[in-house]
Design a protein around this motif. Structure first.
Motif, PDB file in Angstrom:
ATOM      1  N   THR A 178     -19.126  10.393 -29.654  1.00  0.00           N
ATOM      2  CA  THR A 178     -20.468  10.562 -28.866  1.00  0.00           C
ATOM      3  C   THR A 178     -20.947   9.252 -28.924  1.00  0.00           C
ATOM      4  OG1 THR A 178     -21.490  11.112 -31.092  1.00  0.00           O
ATOM      5  CG2 THR A 178     -20.668  12.931 -29.565  1.00  0.00           C
ATOM      6  N   GLY A 179     -20.484   8.094 -29.712  1.00  0.00           N
ATOM      7  CA  GLY A 179     -21.311   6.897 -29.835  1.00  0.00           C
ATOM      8  C   GLY A 179     -21.338   5.979 -28.505  1.00  0.00           C
ATOM      9  N   TYR A 180     -20.395   6.328 -27.615  1.00  0.00           N
ATOM     10  CA  TYR A 180     -20.426   5.297 -26.510  1.00  0.00           C
ATOM     11  C   TYR A 180     -21.539   5.785 -25.591  1.00  0.00           C
ATOM     12  CZ  TYR A 180     -19.118   2.646 -22.379  1.00  0.00           C
ATOM     13  OH  TYR A 180     -19.359   1.632 -21.328  1.00  0.00           O
ATOM     14  N   ALA A 181     -21.481   7.178 -25.224  1.00  0.00           N
ATOM     15  CA  ALA A 181     -22.267   7.592 -24.179  1.00  0.00           C
ATOM     16  C   ALA A 181     -23.783   7.770 -24.853  1.00  0.00           C
ATOM     17  CB  ALA A 181     -21.994   9.261 -23.680  1.00  0.00           C
ATOM     18  N   GLY A 182     -23.600   8.368 -26.281  1.00  0.00           N
ATOM     19  CA  GLY A 182     -24.769   8.448 -26.840  1.00  0.00           C
ATOM     20  C   GLY A 182     -25.814   7.063 -27.263  1.00  0.00           C
ATOM     21  N   HIS A 183     -25.168   6.186 -27.474  1.00  0.00           N
ATOM     22  CA  HIS A 183     -25.872   4.959 -27.900  1.00  0.00           C
ATOM     23  C   HIS A 183     -25.326   3.618 -27.110  1.00  0.00           C
ATOM     24  CE1 HIS A 183     -27.658   2.293 -31.114  1.00  0.00           C
ATOM     25  NE2 HIS A 183     -26.736   1.431 -30.658  1.00  0.00           N
ATOM     26  N   ILE A 184     -24.347   3.213 -26.958  1.00  0.00           N
ATOM     27  CA  ILE A 184     -24.032   2.075 -26.325  1.00  0.00           C
ATOM     28  C   ILE A 184     -24.407   1.888 -24.805  1.00  0.00           C
ATOM     29  CG2 ILE A 184     -22.080   0.555 -25.686  1.00  0.00           C
ATOM     30  CD1 ILE A 184     -20.537   1.535 -28.196  1.00  0.00           C
ATOM     31  N   VAL A 185     -24.129   3.190 -24.038  1.00  0.00           N
ATOM     32  CA  VAL A 185     -24.626   3.171 -22.807  1.00  0.00           C
ATOM     33  C   VAL A 185     -26.078   3.139 -22.428  1.00  0.00           C
ATOM     34  CG1 VAL A 185     -24.600   4.644 -20.778  1.00  0.00           C
ATOM     35  CG2 VAL A 185     -22.415   4.256 -21.677  1.00  0.00           C
ATOM     36  N   PRO A 186     -26.812   3.709 -23.406  1.00  0.00           N
ATOM     37  CA  PRO A 186     -28.135   3.363 -23.084  1.00  0.00           C
ATOM     38  C   PRO A 186     -28.812   2.207 -23.370  1.00  0.00           C
ATOM     39  CG  PRO A 186     -27.787   5.649 -24.215  1.00  0.00           C
ATOM     40  CD  PRO A 186     -26.478   4.970 -24.145  1.00  0.00           C
ATOM     41  N   VAL A 187     -28.070   1.470 -24.563  1.00  0.00           N
ATOM     42  CA  VAL A 187     -28.723   0.127 -24.786  1.00  0.00           C
ATOM     43  C   VAL A 187     -28.123  -0.761 -23.919  1.00  0.00           C
ATOM     44  CG1 VAL A 187     -28.165  -1.773 -26.435  1.00  0.00           C
ATOM     45  CG2 VAL A 187     -28.804   0.665 -27.395  1.00  0.00           C
ATOM     46  N   GLU A 188     -27.091  -0.468 -23.315  1.00  0.00           N
ATOM     47  CA  GLU A 188     -26.466  -1.715 -22.519  1.00  0.00           C
ATOM     48  C   GLU A 188     -27.214  -1.501 -21.004  1.00  0.00           C
ATOM     49  OE1 GLU A 188     -24.760  -4.579 -23.070  1.00  0.00           O
ATOM     50  OE2 GLU A 188     -24.836  -3.701 -24.889  1.00  0.00           O
ATOM     51  N   ARG A 189     -27.446  -0.200 -20.727  1.00  0.00           N
ATOM     52  CA  ARG A 189     -28.221   0.042 -19.395  1.00  0.00           C
ATOM     53  C   ARG A 189     -29.688  -0.530 -19.475  1.00  0.00           C
ATOM     54  NH1 ARG A 189     -32.510   2.686 -18.420  1.00  0.00           N
ATOM     55  NH2 ARG A 189     -32.538   3.495 -20.569  1.00  0.00           N
ATOM     56  N   ARG A 190     -30.336  -0.367 -20.614  1.00  0.00           N
ATOM     57  CA  ARG A 190     -31.673  -0.724 -20.856  1.00  0.00           C
ATOM     58  C   ARG A 190     -31.714  -2.443 -20.867  1.00  0.00           C
ATOM     59  NH1 ARG A 190     -33.101   2.768 -24.443  1.00  0.00           N
ATOM     60  NH2 ARG A 190     -32.406   1.396 -26.185  1.00  0.00           N
ATOM     61  N   ILE A 191     -30.937  -3.132 -21.460  1.00  0.00           N
ATOM     62  CA  ILE A 191     -30.557  -4.606 -21.559  1.00  0.00           C
ATOM     63  C   ILE A 191     -30.447  -4.952 -19.945  1.00  0.00           C
ATOM     64  CG2 ILE A 191     -29.494  -6.433 -22.024  1.00  0.00           C
ATOM     65  CD1 ILE A 191     -28.946  -4.969 -24.878  1.00  0.00           C
ATOM     66  N   ALA A 192     -29.650  -4.492 -19.375  1.00  0.00           N
ATOM     67  CA  ALA A 192     -29.227  -4.958 -17.998  1.00  0.00           C
ATOM     68  C   ALA A 192     -30.390  -4.631 -17.195  1.00  0.00           C
ATOM     69  CB  ALA A 192     -27.910  -4.274 -17.337  1.00  0.00           C
ATOM     70  N   LEU A 193     -31.027  -3.352 -17.221  1.00  0.00           N
ATOM     71  CA  LEU A 193     -32.034  -3.140 -16.262  1.00  0.00           C
ATOM     72  C   LEU A 193     -33.468  -4.041 -16.460  1.00  0.00           C
ATOM     73  CD1 LEU A 193     -33.299  -1.315 -14.240  1.00  0.00           C
ATOM     74  CD2 LEU A 193     -34.194   0.049 -16.150  1.00  0.00           C
ATOM     75  N   GLY A 194     -33.365  -4.619 -17.758  1.00  0.00           N
ATOM     76  CA  GLY A 194     -34.586  -5.576 -18.287  1.00  0.00           C
ATOM     77  C   GLY A 194     -34.369  -6.900 -17.301  1.00  0.00           C
ATOM     78  N   HIS A 195     -33.009  -7.455 -16.995  1.00  0.00           N
ATOM     79  CA  HIS A 195     -32.698  -8.418 -16.516  1.00  0.00           C
ATOM     80  C   HIS A 195     -33.072  -8.246 -14.929  1.00  0.00           C
ATOM     81  CE1 HIS A 195     -29.370  -9.549 -19.655  1.00  0.00           C
ATOM     82  NE2 HIS A 195     -30.914  -9.782 -20.011  1.00  0.00           N
ATOM     83  N   VAL A 196     -32.658  -6.962 -14.508  1.00  0.00           N
ATOM     84  CA  VAL A 196     -32.946  -6.752 -13.118  1.00  0.00           C
ATOM     85  C   VAL A 196     -34.607  -6.598 -12.800  1.00  0.00           C
ATOM     86  CG1 VAL A 196     -32.978  -4.857 -11.417  1.00  0.00           C
ATOM     87  CG2 VAL A 196     -31.044  -5.211 -13.013  1.00  0.00           C
ATOM     88  N   LEU A 197     -35.294  -6.191 -13.631  1.00  0.00           N
ATOM     89  CA  LEU A 197     -36.707  -6.280 -13.441  1.00  0.00           C
ATOM     90  C   LEU A 197     -37.563  -7.440 -13.526  1.00  0.00           C
ATOM     91  CD1 LEU A 197     -37.548  -2.776 -14.922  1.00  0.00           C
ATOM     92  CD2 LEU A 197     -36.796  -3.134 -12.932  1.00  0.00           C
ATOM     93  N   ALA A 198     -36.641  -8.375 -14.073  1.00  0.00           N
ATOM     94  CA  ALA A 198     -37.555  -9.524 -14.502  1.00  0.00           C
ATOM     95  C   ALA A 198     -37.295 -10.839 -13.588  1.00  0.00           C
ATOM     96  CB  ALA A 198     -36.780 -10.234 -15.851  1.00  0.00           C
ATOM     97  N   ASN A 199     -37.015 -10.316 -12.144  1.00  0.00           N
ATOM     98  CA  ASN A 199     -36.871 -11.424 -11.239  1.00  0.00           C
ATOM     99  C   ASN A 199     -35.658 -12.561 -11.438  1.00  0.00           C
ATOM    100  OD1 ASN A 199     -37.380 -12.962  -8.573  1.00  0.00           O
ATOM    101  ND2 ASN A 199     -39.137 -14.004  -9.462  1.00  0.00           N
ATOM    102  N   ASP A 200     -34.762 -11.998 -12.215  1.00  0.00           N
ATOM    103  CA  ASP A 200     -33.436 -12.916 -12.581  1.00  0.00           C
ATOM    104  C   ASP A 200     -32.459 -12.660 -11.778  1.00  0.00           C
ATOM    105  OD1 ASP A 200     -31.981 -14.138 -14.328  1.00  0.00           O
ATOM    106  OD2 ASP A 200     -32.445 -13.410 -16.076  1.00  0.00           O
TER     107      ASP A 200
END
Length: 712
Positions: free
Chosen positions: A526-548
């Motif tokens: 469960t670690g990939y869907a439950g932890h890694i995916v949310p973390v990587e999604r959040r990091i990448a979305l942070g870049h998207v929202l930062a005019n980057d």
């Protein structure tokens, strides 16, 4: 004695103003004031004002910062704020940002000067983070409101907010909750004081009630307008990133230099080649130079024709294009080993026009120093005199040229000016190779390379020149090149980010600043869907929202087998679509356009910092002056014209874009202002409110990104 009302005095004054006394001439109307397109940011060193300054800086919006903690700061008085130029009154700032509604001592002449300036010129004020109190148009929180954490809560943009500065949002404003041990989002929720002219723009439910309290709202009083923000934030937090555009649009009236977009691009490296698989027993990757176990046998991961179809169909469904960085030798070698057959390449070439393509060198060779792999970690080989042995200019140039020719013969729609070297090699890599291969620049010139990919995790300082080329920094996603299956990804993730006592590498013990450390190994199932995916999604979305605009990169292995990249990519795009309206789409640029965007920003920022740009508004006319040829970013309301034609491009309810200056100043014509809406509320002083007990200390807030975690 009978008192004369203020209304009677105003009416009498208006009547007298309309009369011309005998022997006198009618007084000429005062010229319309000039308002410079520059923001004044007054900071106390807190994270909220720093966040707003960062938003202005990244967008390219000029601002002047005054640090209240500095003894040598300028004094804010009438002369600092305004003067006269060419016989016309001039407001030097189009907006004022304060740490709170009044950061000065009682009866401060500086606050009095600011208030007078705002009234005289109609200048709005942003209270970056203030306590809810009657002076800001709100009840004290003790009267039915709330003071405390909003971690994990979801606020909502009101109808007024959507009709106004936050119209690019679909409604929901989720507050982060990344760590159960860190308070991330302290807030004051309160309702307007009875009789106050206050319009909430963003609200959240007051805990324990069904009522909503304001988090962001506009307070009109005493001839002034304030945007009152009652939650703490820093520049990285999602809730602020969602609202940052609207805060700037409110304070500038949608008329400002600088521009902002939400960008997302993904490069897929090693296409046509194969990526060696992680070995869970050895905790290394056979085939890698640092995996020296004699029992290590490489186990390659390579896409199939079905993976190509899935990628192309996914793109069509998402309206998003992937950039395929290819190695032609991967297909050539496969055909040699398989009787001339390569179904993967055949399928890719059949659908080649559905992707973008980038030269990734022919064999993916390491193009820096010659590697001595007899030691772990590897080191640069040296000549007898101790100097570094470098891969030659000819070898570097051949890797680039042969791959380009292979792609051209295959009909790939290439831009020959773009290049990604294998592992970003040729560029410096610490600690082994602290300098670029001196032959890299000349080889780039041989092949007319203009844009060269670099690794943003190694080179976080932005773009730089390498010979004739300019770098385009890329974000590595923590979806590993040597993983085609979720279980492999979890096993390697556990090894990297857990302690030695837990069987991990101990990198987090050696470097506690690592943000993805784990308290315990993840469950392989469960670690990939439950932890890694949310973390990587959040990091990448942070870049998207930062005019980057900087691109992210993954590998072809991540599109094969379990196709582990898609949950992350879908997570980013799904989250984005749930937050933004259709008129603020993700901007998906190819590498050259990203390079140009970053390059223009640097040139523009230097011109502004050097004082070579002047911009101002007089009525409905905006004028920008600067060096001929300078590209100017600007954001204007819909209906703005340049030489009779629509200015810029539509995005998020405004018009924005880059415009090159000529020898004459740039002139823009704004649409006629709309009539102010009648909200049916009188502009009156707040009704008296009983004084509560002294409020608690206002929390300073989180000043750095909270490490991403599984919480929230």
């Amino acid at each position: 004695m009978k008192r004369i009302s203020g209304t009677t005095l105003l009416a009498t004054g208006a009547l007298l103003a309309g009369l011309v006394l005998p022997g006198t001439a009618a007084r000429a109307a005062a010229p319309e004031p000039r308002v410079d397109l520059r923001v004044l940011v007054v900071t106390d060193g807190g994270p909220a004002t720093e966040a707003i300054a960062a938003e202005l800086d990244v967008a390219g919006t000029p601002y002047t910062e005054i640090d209240l903690t500095r003894a040598d700061r300028p004094v804010i008085d009438a002369g600092y704020l305004a003067d006269t130029t060419d016989g016309r009154p001039r407001a030097k700032f189009q907006a004022v940002v304060l740490p709170n509604d009044n950061p000065f001592p009682a009866n401060s002449p500086e606050m009095a000067a600011l208030a007078s300036y705002e009234r005289t010129y109609g200048i709005p004020q942003v209270d970056a983070y203030t306590y809810a109190r009657p002076e800001a148009g709100l009840q004290y929180p003790v009267y039915g409101g709330y003071s405390g954490s909003l971690d994990g809560a979801t606020a909502q943009v009101t109808a007024a907010g959507r009709a106004g500065p936050f119209g690019y949002l679909d409604g929901a404003v989720p507050f982060e909750d990344n760590s159960p041990t860190v308070g991330e989002s302290y807030a004051y929720l309160s309702t307007p004081v009875t009789g106050a002219d206050f319009t909430p723009y963003v609200q959240a439910t007051i805990p324990g009630t069904t009522r909503r309290g304001s988090l962001v709202g506009e307070y009109r009083h005493d001839g002034r307008r304030e945007l009152v923000v009652t939650f703490v934030y820093n520049r990285y937090q999602q809730q602020y990133r969602l609202l940052a555009r609207g805060i700037v649009e409110w304070m500038t009236g949608g008329v400002h230099l600088g521009a902002s977009r939400n960008y997302f691009a993904v490069h897929v490296d090693d296409v046509f080649a194969a990526d060696d698989r992680w070995n869970a027993a050895l905790n290394c990757t056979p085939g890698d130079v640092d995996c020296t176990d004699p029992n290590a046998t490489p186990d390659p991961i390579r896409m199939t024709p079905a993976d190509v179809d899935h990628a192309a169909d996914w793109q069509a469904a998402r309206g998003f294009t992937l950039d395929m960085a290819y190695n032609g030798a991967g297909s050539v070698d496969h055909r040699e080993d398989n009787g001339g057959a390569d179904p993967l390449a055949d399928r890719f070439l059949a659908r080649r026009d559905e992707f973008r393509w980038i030269n990734h060198t022919y064999t993916h060779a390491f193009l820096g120093c010659e590697q001595d792999t007899g030691v772990v970690p590897w080191r640069c080989a040296t000549n007898p005199d101790g100097s570094v042995k470098w891969v030659s200019r000819t070898d570097v140039s051949d890797e680039i040229a042969i791959n380009r020719v292979w792609g051209q013969r295959a009909g790939l729609p290439l831009d020959s000016g773009e290049l990604v070297t294998g592992e970003h090699s040729g560029l410096r890599v610490l600690p082994q190779q602290p300098a670029d291969n001196p032959h890299l620049g000349p080889a780039l010139a041989d092949n007319r390379v203009v844009w060269l990919a670099s690794d943003n995790s190694r080179e976080s300082g932005g773009q730089r020149r390498v010979g004739p080329a300019t770098t385009v920094p890329r974000y590595p996603m923590n979806v590993f090149y040597n993983a085609g299956r979720a279980a492999e990804q979890v096993d390697e993730y556990n090894w990297i980010y857990t302690s030695r006592a837990q069987g991990g590498s101990g990198i987090c013990e050696d470097n506690p600043a690592t943000t993805t450390c784990l308290p315990a190994p993840l469950d392989p199932a469960t670690g990939y869907a439950g932890h890694i995916v949310p973390v990587e999604r959040r990091i990448a979305l942070g870049h998207v929202l930062a005019n980057d605009p900087k691109p992210h990169f993954i590998h072809q292995s991540n599109l094969a087998e379990d196709r582990i990249a898609y949950p992350v990519l879908d997570g980013v795009l799904d989250s984005y679509e749930a937050l933004f309206t259709a008129d603020a789409p993700v901007v998906n640029l190819r590498m050259r356009d990203i390079g140009r965007e970053l390059q223009r920003r640097d040139v523009w920022r230097a011109a502004v910092q050097d004082g070579r740009v002047t911009a101002y508004r007089v009525g409905t006319t905006v004028t920008v002056e600067g060096p001929a040829g300078l590209d100017v970013p600007a954001t204007m309301p819909e209906g703005t014209l340049r030489a009779g034609a629509a200015f810029g491009e539509a995005y998020a309810g405004t018009r924005s874009g880059w415009t090159a200056l000529g020898t004459a100043p740039l002139g823009l014509t704004l649409p006629a202002p709309a009539a102010a809406p009648d909200n049916g509320q009188a502009v009156t002083a707040p009704a008296p409110v009983p004084s509560p007990a002294p409020p608690a200390r206002v929390p300073e807030g989180v000043t750095a990104p909270v490490p991403p975690g599984a919480g929230g």
